[in-house]
Design a protein around this motif. Sequence first.
Motif, PDB file in Angstrom:
ATOM      1  N   GLY A   1       0.819  -1.210   0.000  1.00 46.32           N
ATOM      2  CA  GLY A   1       0.000   0.000   0.000  1.00 46.32           C
ATOM      3  C   GLY A   1       0.851   1.257   0.000  1.00 46.32           C
ATOM      4  O   GLY A   1       0.557   2.227  -0.711  1.00 46.32           O
ATOM      5  N   VAL A   2       1.923   1.259   0.780  1.00 44.55           N
ATOM      6  CA  VAL A   2       2.835   2.403   0.815  1.00 44.55           C
ATOM      7  C   VAL A   2       3.467   2.623  -0.554  1.00 44.55           C
ATOM      8  O   VAL A   2       3.584   3.755  -1.036  1.00 44.55           O
ATOM      9  CB  VAL A   2       3.927   2.192   1.885  1.00 44.55           C
ATOM     10  CG1 VAL A   2       5.022   3.252   1.768  1.00 44.55           C
ATOM     11  CG2 VAL A   2       3.307   2.233   3.280  1.00 44.55           C
ATOM     12  N   MET A   3       3.869   1.525  -1.220  1.00 45.52           N
ATOM     13  CA  MET A   3       4.472   1.640  -2.543  1.00 45.52           C
ATOM     14  C   MET A   3       3.479   2.205  -3.560  1.00 45.52           C
ATOM     15  O   MET A   3       3.854   2.976  -4.443  1.00 45.52           O
ATOM     16  CB  MET A   3       4.988   0.284  -3.006  1.00 45.52           C
ATOM     17  CG  MET A   3       6.227  -0.200  -2.256  1.00 45.52           C
ATOM     18  SD  MET A   3       7.666   0.873  -2.521  1.00 45.52           S
ATOM     19  CE  MET A   3       8.046   0.519  -4.238  1.00 45.52           C
ATOM     20  N   MET A   4       2.196   1.851  -3.422  1.00 45.04           N
ATOM     21  CA  MET A   4       1.181   2.399  -4.314  1.00 45.04           C
ATOM     22  C   MET A   4       1.011   3.899  -4.094  1.00 45.04           C
ATOM     23  O   MET A   4       0.828   4.670  -5.038  1.00 45.04           O
ATOM     24  CB  MET A   4      -0.153   1.683  -4.112  1.00 45.04           C
ATOM     25  CG  MET A   4      -0.222   0.315  -4.745  1.00 45.04           C
ATOM     26  SD  MET A   4      -0.159   0.403  -6.549  1.00 45.04           S
ATOM     27  CE  MET A   4       0.214  -1.298  -6.934  1.00 45.04           C
TER      28      MET A   4
ATOM     29  N   LEU B   1       2.182   9.417  -6.198  1.00 42.32           N
ATOM     30  CA  LEU B   1       2.892  10.695  -6.093  1.00 42.32           C
ATOM     31  C   LEU B   1       3.924  10.842  -7.214  1.00 42.32           C
ATOM     32  O   LEU B   1       4.141  11.943  -7.736  1.00 42.32           O
ATOM     33  CB  LEU B   1       3.583  10.782  -4.726  1.00 42.32           C
ATOM     34  CG  LEU B   1       2.642  10.819  -3.509  1.00 42.32           C
ATOM     35  CD1 LEU B   1       3.450  10.703  -2.218  1.00 42.32           C
ATOM     36  CD2 LEU B   1       1.811  12.100  -3.499  1.00 42.32           C
ATOM     37  N   TYR B   2       4.540   9.735  -7.584  1.00 35.62           N
ATOM     38  CA  TYR B   2       5.549   9.724  -8.645  1.00 35.62           C
ATOM     39  C   TYR B   2       4.913  10.032  -9.998  1.00 35.62           C
ATOM     40  O   TYR B   2       5.402  10.879 -10.759  1.00 35.62           O
ATOM     41  CB  TYR B   2       6.216   8.349  -8.631  1.00 35.62           C
ATOM     42  CG  TYR B   2       7.289   8.115  -9.664  1.00 35.62           C
ATOM     43  CD1 TYR B   2       8.240   9.080  -9.960  1.00 35.62           C
ATOM     44  CD2 TYR B   2       7.381   6.894 -10.318  1.00 35.62           C
ATOM     45  CE1 TYR B   2       9.239   8.843 -10.885  1.00 35.62           C
ATOM     46  CE2 TYR B   2       8.376   6.648 -11.238  1.00 35.62           C
ATOM     47  CZ  TYR B   2       9.295   7.621 -11.529  1.00 35.62           C
ATOM     48  OH  TYR B   2      10.286   7.386 -12.441  1.00 35.62           O
TER      49      TYR B   2
ATOM     50  N   TRP C   1       6.193  13.915  -6.032  1.00 36.76           N
ATOM     51  CA  TRP C   1       7.332  13.461  -5.218  1.00 36.76           C
ATOM     52  C   TRP C   1       8.027  12.342  -5.974  1.00 36.76           C
ATOM     53  O   TRP C   1       7.394  11.348  -6.342  1.00 36.76           O
ATOM     54  CB  TRP C   1       6.840  12.969  -3.853  1.00 36.76           C
ATOM     55  CG  TRP C   1       7.953  12.851  -2.833  1.00 36.76           C
ATOM     56  CD1 TRP C   1       9.156  13.475  -2.852  1.00 36.76           C
ATOM     57  CD2 TRP C   1       7.941  12.049  -1.650  1.00 36.76           C
ATOM     58  NE1 TRP C   1       9.902  13.134  -1.767  1.00 36.76           N
ATOM     59  CE2 TRP C   1       9.181  12.251  -1.002  1.00 36.76           C
ATOM     60  CE3 TRP C   1       7.013  11.185  -1.074  1.00 36.76           C
ATOM     61  CZ2 TRP C   1       9.509  11.616   0.185  1.00 36.76           C
ATOM     62  CZ3 TRP C   1       7.339  10.562   0.113  1.00 36.76           C
ATOM     63  CH2 TRP C   1       8.566  10.780   0.736  1.00 36.76           C
ATOM     64  N   ARG C   2       9.327  12.480  -6.217  1.00 38.74           N
ATOM     65  CA  ARG C   2      10.063  11.567  -7.092  1.00 38.74           C
ATOM     66  C   ARG C   2      10.875  10.531  -6.316  1.00 38.74           C
ATOM     67  O   ARG C   2      11.837   9.977  -6.839  1.00 38.74           O
ATOM     68  CB  ARG C   2      11.011  12.371  -7.985  1.00 38.74           C
ATOM     69  CG  ARG C   2      10.403  13.574  -8.641  1.00 38.74           C
ATOM     70  CD  ARG C   2       9.372  13.214  -9.678  1.00 38.74           C
ATOM     71  NE  ARG C   2       9.951  12.556 -10.839  1.00 38.74           N
ATOM     72  CZ  ARG C   2       9.257  12.238 -11.934  1.00 38.74           C
ATOM     73  NH1 ARG C   2       7.964  12.519 -11.979  1.00 38.74           N
ATOM     74  NH2 ARG C   2       9.834  11.648 -12.949  1.00 38.74           N
ATOM     75  N   LEU C   3      10.474  10.219  -5.095  1.00 45.32           N
ATOM     76  CA  LEU C   3      11.241   9.286  -4.279  1.00 45.32           C
ATOM     77  C   LEU C   3      11.395   7.928  -4.970  1.00 45.32           C
ATOM     78  O   LEU C   3      12.424   7.260  -4.839  1.00 45.32           O
ATOM     79  CB  LEU C   3      10.563   9.099  -2.925  1.00 45.32           C
ATOM     80  CG  LEU C   3      11.251   8.132  -1.948  1.00 45.32           C
ATOM     81  CD1 LEU C   3      12.634   8.653  -1.561  1.00 45.32           C
ATOM     82  CD2 LEU C   3      10.382   7.926  -0.697  1.00 45.32           C
ATOM     83  N   LEU C   4      10.382   7.518  -5.726  1.00 44.24           N
ATOM     84  CA  LEU C   4      10.408   6.204  -6.346  1.00 44.24           C
ATOM     85  C   LEU C   4      11.514   6.076  -7.392  1.00 44.24           C
ATOM     86  O   LEU C   4      11.868   4.965  -7.783  1.00 44.24           O
ATOM     87  CB  LEU C   4       9.044   5.909  -6.993  1.00 44.24           C
ATOM     88  CG  LEU C   4       8.614   4.438  -7.051  1.00 44.24           C
ATOM     89  CD1 LEU C   4       8.603   3.813  -5.680  1.00 44.24           C
ATOM     90  CD2 LEU C   4       7.261   4.313  -7.722  1.00 44.24           C
ATOM     91  N   GLU C   5      12.062   7.202  -7.844  1.00 44.68           N
ATOM     92  CA  GLU C   5      13.163   7.131  -8.804  1.00 44.68           C
ATOM     93  C   GLU C   5      14.369   6.408  -8.214  1.00 44.68           C
ATOM     94  O   GLU C   5      15.177   5.844  -8.950  1.00 44.68           O
ATOM     95  CB  GLU C   5      13.584   8.541  -9.239  1.00 44.68           C
ATOM     96  CG  GLU C   5      12.632   9.181 -10.227  1.00 44.68           C
ATOM     97  CD  GLU C   5      13.115  10.544 -10.682  1.00 44.68           C
ATOM     98  OE1 GLU C   5      14.045  11.091 -10.039  1.00 44.68           O
ATOM     99  OE2 GLU C   5      12.571  11.054 -11.669  1.00 44.68           O
ATOM    100  N   ALA C   6      14.500   6.424  -6.888  1.00 46.82           N
ATOM    101  CA  ALA C   6      15.632   5.742  -6.243  1.00 46.82           C
ATOM    102  C   ALA C   6      15.619   4.255  -6.549  1.00 46.82           C
ATOM    103  O   ALA C   6      16.682   3.638  -6.701  1.00 46.82           O
ATOM    104  CB  ALA C   6      15.597   5.977  -4.736  1.00 46.82           C
TER     105      ALA C   6
ATOM    106  N   ALA D   1      -3.815  10.281 -13.484  1.00 46.49           N
ATOM    107  CA  ALA D   1      -3.321   8.923 -13.255  1.00 46.49           C
ATOM    108  C   ALA D   1      -2.739   8.808 -11.852  1.00 46.49           C
ATOM    109  O   ALA D   1      -2.974   7.823 -11.138  1.00 46.49           O
ATOM    110  CB  ALA D   1      -2.275   8.556 -14.304  1.00 46.49           C
ATOM    111  N   GLY D   2      -1.983   9.826 -11.430  1.00 51.98           N
ATOM    112  CA  GLY D   2      -1.389   9.812 -10.101  1.00 51.98           C
ATOM    113  C   GLY D   2      -2.430   9.783  -9.001  1.00 51.98           C
ATOM    114  O   GLY D   2      -2.302   9.045  -8.018  1.00 51.98           O
TER     115      GLY D   2
END
Length: 230
Positions: free
Chosen positions: A89-92, A97-98, A103-108, A205-206
């Motif tokens: 759920g957190v990843m979703m 946000l990505y 928030w671009r944290l998922l780019e990591a 979409a986000g």
Amino acid sequence: MYITALLVGLLGGVHCLAMCGGLAGSITMGLSAEIRSRPSRMLPYQLAYNLGRILGYGVAGALFGGLGALLVQLDALQIGQRILYGFAGVMMVLLGLYLGGWWRLLEATERWGRALWRRLEPLARPLLPVRTIPRALAVGLIWAWIPCGLVYSVLVTAIATGSPIQGAGVMLAFGLGTLPNLMGIALLAGAAARIAERAWVRQVAGILVLSFGISMLWRLIPWMAWPFDL
């Protein structure tokens, strides 16, 4: 969970166009002028590439679903499943946000995956340019492992299933969801990409993917009551 994965693939297609659109387009450009002159002749090559890509996702889903089964066995069954489900759920939420550009944290996660891709990418080079349908299928299988935050976020959901079969099903459903966007960019030139570049499309979409993540976390709240009884 399968419907959610399918919708995430469809809504996340705006990211797929940026990450994989060039790869799908390179298959088209590697074909002869005679084949490229008619979309109907290109279609079998694009279908083969995407079939390979979706099958690659299924293999990854089975592997990660098996990992989830192992993790669940290492802990108390119900607690382990709830932890994995909450993580999914957190990843979703992060994915929403990505996609929306907030928030671009998922780019990591994409940076972490590049180490694996550096080992796999040379396998695809001898297959390019794509001249045959089997080559397109093989390239799709390899490119399924390209570093992508969208794919990684759904793989976490595959882990949360705690089953290789269900994990594969989640990733196959996700792959089918991405199909319209990647087929569109290959057969409709840049029209699909121009639509996906619009800020409001990415934001819609986000928001929708973000709502999936919040819904997953909301369902988790009753499970948090001690002593973790359903």
